[in-house]
Each structure stands twice: as C-alpha cells, then as structure tokens.
Design a protein around this motif. Structure first.
Motif, PDB file in Angstrom:
ATOM      1  N   LEU A 121       0.824  -1.205   0.000  1.00 14.73           N
ATOM      2  CA  LEU A 121       0.000   0.000   0.000  1.00 14.73           C
ATOM      3  C   LEU A 121       0.860   1.258   0.000  1.00 14.73           C
ATOM      4  O   LEU A 121       0.614   2.205  -0.768  1.00 14.73           O
ATOM      5  CB  LEU A 121      -0.927  -0.013   1.218  1.00 14.73           C
ATOM      6  CG  LEU A 121      -2.106  -0.985   1.164  1.00 14.73           C
ATOM      7  CD1 LEU A 121      -2.831  -1.007   2.503  1.00 14.73           C
ATOM      8  CD2 LEU A 121      -3.069  -0.603   0.043  1.00 14.73           C
ATOM      9  N   VAL A 122       1.877   1.279   0.875  1.00 17.28           N
ATOM     10  CA  VAL A 122       2.758   2.454   0.940  1.00 17.28           C
ATOM     11  C   VAL A 122       3.487   2.641  -0.383  1.00 17.28           C
ATOM     12  O   VAL A 122       3.571   3.760  -0.921  1.00 17.28           O
ATOM     13  CB  VAL A 122       3.757   2.296   2.101  1.00 17.28           C
ATOM     14  CG1 VAL A 122       4.783   3.431   2.074  1.00 17.28           C
ATOM     15  CG2 VAL A 122       3.013   2.282   3.441  1.00 17.28           C
ATOM     16  N   GLY A 123       4.031   1.553  -0.938  1.00 16.25           N
ATOM     17  CA  GLY A 123       4.744   1.658  -2.216  1.00 16.25           C
ATOM     18  C   GLY A 123       3.845   2.119  -3.341  1.00 16.25           C
ATOM     19  O   GLY A 123       4.236   2.964  -4.163  1.00 16.25           O
ATOM     20  N   PHE A 124       2.617   1.591  -3.406  1.00 11.64           N
ATOM     21  CA  PHE A 124       1.690   1.985  -4.462  1.00 11.64           C
ATOM     22  C   PHE A 124       1.359   3.473  -4.374  1.00 11.64           C
ATOM     23  O   PHE A 124       1.367   4.193  -5.391  1.00 11.64           O
ATOM     24  CB  PHE A 124       0.419   1.137  -4.355  1.00 11.64           C
ATOM     25  CG  PHE A 124      -0.626   1.477  -5.377  1.00 11.64           C
ATOM     26  CD1 PHE A 124      -0.547   0.954  -6.659  1.00 11.64           C
ATOM     27  CD2 PHE A 124      -1.680   2.323  -5.060  1.00 11.64           C
ATOM     28  CE1 PHE A 124      -1.522   1.271  -7.605  1.00 11.64           C
ATOM     29  CE2 PHE A 124      -2.648   2.638  -5.997  1.00 11.64           C
ATOM     30  CZ  PHE A 124      -2.571   2.120  -7.274  1.00 11.64           C
ATOM     31  N   LEU A 125       1.052   3.933  -3.163  1.00  9.12           N
ATOM     32  CA  LEU A 125       0.694   5.349  -3.003  1.00  9.12           C
ATOM     33  C   LEU A 125       1.867   6.259  -3.361  1.00  9.12           C
ATOM     34  O   LEU A 125       1.681   7.306  -4.016  1.00  9.12           O
ATOM     35  CB  LEU A 125       0.238   5.611  -1.562  1.00  9.12           C
ATOM     36  CG  LEU A 125      -1.089   4.956  -1.156  1.00  9.12           C
ATOM     37  CD1 LEU A 125      -1.356   5.164   0.331  1.00  9.12           C
ATOM     38  CD2 LEU A 125      -2.234   5.527  -1.988  1.00  9.12           C
ATOM     39  N   LEU A 126       3.084   5.900  -2.963  1.00  9.53           N
ATOM     40  CA  LEU A 126       4.241   6.735  -3.277  1.00  9.53           C
ATOM     41  C   LEU A 126       4.502   6.787  -4.777  1.00  9.53           C
ATOM     42  O   LEU A 126       4.754   7.863  -5.352  1.00  9.53           O
ATOM     43  CB  LEU A 126       5.476   6.192  -2.542  1.00  9.53           C
ATOM     44  CG  LEU A 126       5.497   6.391  -1.016  1.00  9.53           C
ATOM     45  CD1 LEU A 126       6.719   5.722  -0.418  1.00  9.53           C
ATOM     46  CD2 LEU A 126       5.487   7.878  -0.677  1.00  9.53           C
ATOM     47  N   ILE A 127       4.437   5.641  -5.426  1.00 10.40           N
ATOM     48  CA  ILE A 127       4.714   5.603  -6.868  1.00 10.40           C
ATOM     49  C   ILE A 127       3.668   6.400  -7.627  1.00 10.40           C
ATOM     50  O   ILE A 127       4.000   7.203  -8.524  1.00 10.40           O
ATOM     51  CB  ILE A 127       4.759   4.146  -7.361  1.00 10.40           C
ATOM     52  CG1 ILE A 127       5.960   3.422  -6.764  1.00 10.40           C
ATOM     53  CG2 ILE A 127       4.822   4.096  -8.886  1.00 10.40           C
ATOM     54  CD1 ILE A 127       5.986   1.933  -7.070  1.00 10.40           C
ATOM     55  N   VAL A 128       2.383   6.205  -7.302  1.00  7.73           N
ATOM     56  CA  VAL A 128       1.323   6.910  -8.022  1.00  7.73           C
ATOM     57  C   VAL A 128       1.412   8.421  -7.740  1.00  7.73           C
ATOM     58  O   VAL A 128       1.229   9.245  -8.656  1.00  7.73           O
ATOM     59  CB  VAL A 128      -0.055   6.354  -7.613  1.00  7.73           C
ATOM     60  CG1 VAL A 128      -1.176   7.215  -8.194  1.00  7.73           C
ATOM     61  CG2 VAL A 128      -0.201   4.911  -8.097  1.00  7.73           C
ATOM     62  N   ALA A 129       1.701   8.801  -6.510  1.00 12.10           N
ATOM     63  CA  ALA A 129       1.792  10.228  -6.182  1.00 12.10           C
ATOM     64  C   ALA A 129       2.921  10.891  -6.958  1.00 12.10           C
ATOM     65  O   ALA A 129       2.731  11.966  -7.571  1.00 12.10           O
ATOM     66  CB  ALA A 129       1.991  10.403  -4.678  1.00 12.10           C
ATOM     67  N   PHE A 130       4.123  10.290  -6.932  1.00 11.99           N
ATOM     68  CA  PHE A 130       5.234  10.866  -7.691  1.00 11.99           C
ATOM     69  C   PHE A 130       4.944  10.825  -9.187  1.00 11.99           C
ATOM     70  O   PHE A 130       5.304  11.755  -9.928  1.00 11.99           O
ATOM     71  CB  PHE A 130       6.528  10.106  -7.370  1.00 11.99           C
ATOM     72  CG  PHE A 130       7.222  10.587  -6.141  1.00 11.99           C
ATOM     73  CD1 PHE A 130       8.255  11.509  -6.218  1.00 11.99           C
ATOM     74  CD2 PHE A 130       6.828  10.138  -4.879  1.00 11.99           C
ATOM     75  CE1 PHE A 130       8.895  11.968  -5.078  1.00 11.99           C
ATOM     76  CE2 PHE A 130       7.458  10.597  -3.736  1.00 11.99           C
ATOM     77  CZ  PHE A 130       8.492  11.516  -3.821  1.00 11.99           C
ATOM     78  N   GLY A 131       4.316   9.761  -9.635  1.00  9.67           N
ATOM     79  CA  GLY A 131       4.002   9.651 -11.056  1.00  9.67           C
ATOM     80  C   GLY A 131       3.038  10.723 -11.522  1.00  9.67           C
ATOM     81  O   GLY A 131       3.176  11.259 -12.628  1.00  9.67           O
ATOM     82  N   LEU A 132       2.037  11.047 -10.689  1.00 11.47           N
ATOM     83  CA  LEU A 132       1.078  12.087 -11.063  1.00 11.47           C
ATOM     84  C   LEU A 132       1.752  13.454 -11.161  1.00 11.47           C
ATOM     85  O   LEU A 132       1.406  14.281 -12.029  1.00 11.47           O
ATOM     86  CB  LEU A 132      -0.066  12.132 -10.037  1.00 11.47           C
ATOM     87  CG  LEU A 132      -1.095  10.998 -10.128  1.00 11.47           C
ATOM     88  CD1 LEU A 132      -2.087  11.094  -8.994  1.00 11.47           C
ATOM     89  CD2 LEU A 132      -1.818  11.048 -11.476  1.00 11.47           C
ATOM     90  N   MET A 133       2.736  13.704 -10.266  1.00  5.97           N
ATOM     91  CA  MET A 133       3.452  14.980 -10.344  1.00  5.97           C
ATOM     92  C   MET A 133       4.249  15.083 -11.640  1.00  5.97           C
ATOM     93  O   MET A 133       4.249  16.133 -12.307  1.00  5.97           O
ATOM     94  CB  MET A 133       4.361  15.135  -9.124  1.00  5.97           C
ATOM     95  CG  MET A 133       3.603  15.381  -7.825  1.00  5.97           C
ATOM     96  SD  MET A 133       4.688  15.805  -6.427  1.00  5.97           S
ATOM     97  CE  MET A 133       5.540  14.250  -6.195  1.00  5.97           C
ATOM     98  N   ILE A 134       4.926  13.987 -12.003  1.00  4.29           N
ATOM     99  CA  ILE A 134       5.682  13.998 -13.258  1.00  4.29           C
ATOM    100  C   ILE A 134       4.725  14.093 -14.442  1.00  4.29           C
ATOM    101  O   ILE A 134       4.982  14.806 -15.427  1.00  4.29           O
ATOM    102  CB  ILE A 134       6.559  12.743 -13.367  1.00  4.29           C
ATOM    103  CG1 ILE A 134       7.532  12.668 -12.178  1.00  4.29           C
ATOM    104  CG2 ILE A 134       7.316  12.724 -14.687  1.00  4.29           C
ATOM    105  CD1 ILE A 134       8.495  13.823 -12.106  1.00  4.29           C
ATOM    106  N   ARG A 135       3.578  13.402 -14.343  1.00  3.42           N
ATOM    107  CA  ARG A 135       2.612  13.406 -15.455  1.00  3.42           C
ATOM    108  C   ARG A 135       2.028  14.796 -15.665  1.00  3.42           C
ATOM    109  O   ARG A 135       1.741  15.211 -16.806  1.00  3.42           O
ATOM    110  CB  ARG A 135       1.509  12.391 -15.131  1.00  3.42           C
ATOM    111  CG  ARG A 135       0.306  12.412 -16.081  1.00  3.42           C
ATOM    112  CD  ARG A 135       0.700  12.087 -17.518  1.00  3.42           C
ATOM    113  NE  ARG A 135      -0.454  12.044 -18.359  1.00  3.42           N
ATOM    114  CZ  ARG A 135      -1.105  13.090 -18.837  1.00  3.42           C
ATOM    115  NH1 ARG A 135      -0.699  14.324 -18.518  1.00  3.42           N
ATOM    116  NH2 ARG A 135      -2.150  12.949 -19.623  1.00  3.42           N
ATOM    117  N   SER A 136       1.845  15.570 -14.596  1.00  6.69           N
ATOM    118  CA  SER A 136       1.310  16.931 -14.747  1.00  6.69           C
ATOM    119  C   SER A 136       2.277  17.814 -15.530  1.00  6.69           C
ATOM    120  O   SER A 136       1.855  18.704 -16.290  1.00  6.69           O
ATOM    121  CB  SER A 136       1.039  17.530 -13.366  1.00  6.69           C
ATOM    122  OG  SER A 136       2.253  17.653 -12.630  1.00  6.69           O
TER     123      SER A 136
END
Length: 501
Positions: free
Chosen positions: A353-368
């Motif tokens: 859960l922690v890994g998924f949330l961190l990856i998706v959060a950082f990914g959304l910042m890069i995607r923006s």
C-alpha cells in the motif's frame, strides 16, 4: 427474446462438474480438503536371519498386501544377494538368492505404510468350496460330535464360525474338544472344522503395530469367507473382527518365510509411528499408481510455483466482479486491482500500500509536467513508463540504504499497469476533478486489499491448486453475476429520502 434456459443449464452443469471433480479428487485420491492436515504413517522393518550351511541359499519372504494400508515406499537390503519380487492373486513375495551362504546371514526389508481406513477385506472372487479335512481315526468321532452340536446352534456359516470360536474359549470345554486341542493348534482346528462343513477359511499372519516396538513376531489369525467378505477371527482369545492397528502381513495361507540352504531361520519386526503431511502422502500415492499424468504436480517446481500464482487470478477476478457488479465500487481500470493484489502477495499488504501510493503520487506529479509539453499519447505513455521504472529504482535504493528490507520488494509491482493507472488518473483529474480520482483510486485500493486477503488465504491457495474443479464453480458464479442488471448496493442510498418519508 432468447430463452435463458440453456444458460442456466450451462451454469448448473459447471457447478455440478466443478463440485463433483473436487469431491472425487478428495475422496478417490485422498487429497486433503484443508491445508496442513496430518496423517499417521508406520515404518516397519523386517529382519530375516538364518545360519548359512555353505551351500547356495534361496530365501522366500511374503510381503504385506492389506487394503487397510497403502504402501508408500519399500526396499530390501541384501548385500551379495540377488533380489526378485513376484505378485499374484494370493499375495506378494520377495526372493533373495546367493551361490554361497556361510555363517550368520541377515537380510532386511523396510516398508512405509499409511492407513487407508478400509478395514474390511473384500474377496476378489468367490472362493472354491474347500475339501473336507480327513480326520485321523482317533479324532474323527470327537470332531463330528463337536461340529454337530455347534452346527445345531447356528443359522449361517458366519454364526457357525462365531459359535465355534466361542466354544474354543469357553470356561468349561467339552471332553471331545479338549481331546482335539491336545493334538491341534486352535487355528488349525478352527480351519479344519470350518472346511469340513464346506465353509472357506484360511490362516493369515498379522502384525500388531505398536510405536517403538522391536523384535515383534507375527500372530496367526483365521479369515472366514461370508457374503463377499473375509471376516477375521482369533481362535486364541475368541475375538472377531480386525483389531486396532493390525497389519495383515501374509494372506497366502502358506509359510511366510522359506529358507533353502540355511538353518535356524527366523524373522523379527521393528516398527515406528510417524506423522507426515496428508498432501505429501497423497502425492506419493499418486506417483506410486502413475496417476500424475494430468496433474500439476508432474511439472517442474519452477512451473508449479508459476501456476500457483496464475491460479489465484480467478479468485481476484471473482472479488472484482462481485464488488463492482453487486456492490457498485468504482475502480481505476477493470482488473487492475487483481494485478495490484498479486503484487501485494509478494510485498505484504502494508509495504504494498505504501509503495503503491508513493509511486502513483510521484508519477502524477511527473505526469502533470508532461501534460504541459503536449506530447503524443504513445510518447507520453512511454515517458511515464520510464519515469515509473526510475521511481521504483530510486525507492529500492533508498530502502536498501536505510536498511528497510521490505522496500526491496517494491520491484514486484507491474510497471506497465502502474504507468497506465497514472495516465488514467491524470486524465480523470483533468476531466472530473480530484474527488473522482480519490473515489476511483480509493476503490481500486479497497478492492485490491480485499482481493489480496482472499488470494493470500492458505485454504484458498490450497483449493485452487489441488482442486482444479473449483475454477468451474468460479466460472459459473461469474456467469451468474454477469446476468445481474438490478441496482447496485451503493446505489440504494439514493432512495434513502423516500424511505424516510
């Protein structure tokens, strides 16, 4: 409008076939229905000893053949001896042979047995009528009088054997019976009288199994044929039926041990009780019967491990269908939660859960940032995949530096699926807003968590791998839920004001 009758017939057939296949595998192949079950096994050693006379020696020894016990493994130790085994309708035998046997000779036979619970001894065929025993002149009159008296008190062949066995162990025996017992053993006299009345009976040798016992001897019993079954009697104590832990060793009605070229022969038995896995025992039995031709256990261990993961996917799919179709939970992607749940099995739930949330959060910042570059879809997705790989690599290195071994398992996450998840959430953020992203993202994690809990259950993993018929039941359940067109449970809250009024 098409009739749904064929559909429901198909679903019913899938249910019946799946349940029947699972029950058959459990009963016929002795596969345990629950993981971790244990069974009792017996290790029995037979030591054959004799004095060689310097001549060629040949030793014939009867081997156990009892429906109450399954043979898992057996071997014979005979240095300097040739070894051959034979089997026929009467039983099994092993023969040791050598050109010269001088002095003390010791031969060993070892067998591992597992109780089957089949304590009855069915007859392969109806035995031939026995020949009447030719009584000596000094015993004939006494034997006929005893048999005539007991025959009048019986109604069937079995009751005659019961009354005869009872008379052998009565407190006060008749003079005729005492006379007969002075020149005959109880087992021999019992068989002679039964055969004289046309009742098939034979002597068998049994070994009473007791844990950690040594130098045990075989005990003689008598089998009496009655209505397709062989009934065990013990004329020495007047009991009927199979005693607990009795192993019928020799049913040939012949000598258990024959030695040619030796003297002073004897056989002693030692035994030890052990506990072993019921599943491993079942696999060993199937191997002995060459019944693993269409089993996953015939595959190499690497492929078996792979299939253990693949066969969990239908469980995750069942959870997703139920939670989306019946409950109405929204997820980001149809079966993305199943793949995330598979990753959770490798990483454990909290770390995942922690890994998924961190990856998706950082990914959304890069995607923006990437959205401001106006890239083509294929280039943007490719860039997100590369970024996700970089994020996973960065988190793995940081976990290693800080001594967080759990973080190293983050590499089990499906990178392509994570990239598409980030892309979908980013588009959803732009079109529907942050609330919808939280709803679908939270729904995905909730479904993935429930799927993980179902897929990681030990009994579920046991069932989906050892009872393949359960997958037909899952398929039938999914088909049934696919016909549901009513309101989802979460949609019923819209009618709460009406219920209040």
């Amino acid at each position: 409008m098409h009739s749904k009758k064929p559909f429901y017939i198909l679903v019913a057939l899938l249910f019946i076939a799946g349940i029947a296949a699972s029950v058959y595998r459990g009963i016929e192949h002795n596969v345990p229905f629950l993981p971790g079950e244990q069974v009792q096994s017996w290790a029995v050693d037979a030591k054959v000893s004799f004095q060689g006379t310097g001549e060629p020696a040949e030793v014939t020894f009867s081997l156990p053949k009892d429906p109450a016990f399954e043979i898992l493994a057996e071997n014979a130790t005979s240095p300097g001896y040739g070894l051959s085994a034979t089997e026929d309708d009467t039983g099994r035998q092993v023969t040791w042979s050598t050109r010269e046997a001088i002095g003390q000779q010791d031969l060993y036979y070892k067998v591992t047995l597992v109780p089957t619970g089949k304590n009855e001894i069915p007859a392969d065929k109806e035995p031939d009528a026995p020949q009447a025993y030719n009584w000596p002149a000094t015993e004939k009159a006494a034997a006929e009088q005893v048999m005539s008296e007991i025959w009048s008190r019986s109604a069937t062949n079995l009751s005659f054997a019961q009354q005869l066995n009872k008379s052998f162990n009565a407190t006060e025996r008749s003079q005729n019976l005492e006379l007969l017992l002075t020149s005959n053993s109880r087992a021999e006299l019992f068989i002679h009288m039964l055969n004289s009345k046309g009742i098939p009976a034979k002597k068998v040798s049994g070994l009473f199994l007791e844990d950690q016992r040594r130098r045990q001897q075989l005990t003689n019993y008598v089998e009496v044929y009655h209505q397709g079954q062989w009934i065990i009697f013990n004329p020495n104590d007047g009991t009927q039926g199979r005693p607990d832990n009795l192993l019928i060793w020799d049913r040939t009605a012949k000598s258990t041990l024959d030695v040619v070229g030796g003297v002073n022969s004897q056989v002693n038995f030692s035994m030890l009780q052990d506990t072993r896995s019921a599943l491993a025992t079942s696999i060993d039995m199937l191997k002995n019967k060459n019944a693993l031709d269409f089993s996953l256990y015939q595959l190499p261990l690497e492929e078996q491990s792979l299939f253990k993961g693949i066969l969990l996917i239908p469980i995750g799919v069942l959870m997703v269908v139920f939670l989306r179709v019946i409950i109405g939970i929204k997820t980001s992607g149809t079966f993305m939660p199943v793949l995330i749940a598979l990753a959770f099995i490798q990483t454990t739930l909290l770390t995942g859960l922690v890994g998924f949330l961190l990856i998706v959060a950082f990914g959304l910042m890069i995607r923006s940032y990437l959205s401001d570059l106006n890239l083509l879809l294929i280039s943007r997705i490719s860039a997100v995949i590369i970024v996700v790989i970089g994020i996973i690599g960065l988190f793995t290195l940081l976990s290693y530096k800080f001594g967080l071994s759990e973080g190293l398992t983050i590499t089990f996450f499906p990178m392509i699926i994570l990239a598409w998840t980030i892309e979908r959430m980013s588009i959803l953020w732009e079109e529907e807003g942050a609330k919808e992203v939280m709803v679908q993202g939270g729904g995905s994690l909730f479904v993935a968590t429930l799927a993980y809990l179902a897929m990681s259950a030990t009994w579920v993993q046991h069932w989906v791998f050892n009872f393949l018929g359960i997958h037909l039941v899952i398929l039938a359940t999914v088909l049934l839920m696919g016909q549901y067109t009513g309101y989802k449970l979460l949609e019923l809250r819209r009618f709460r004001p009406l219920a209040g009024e």
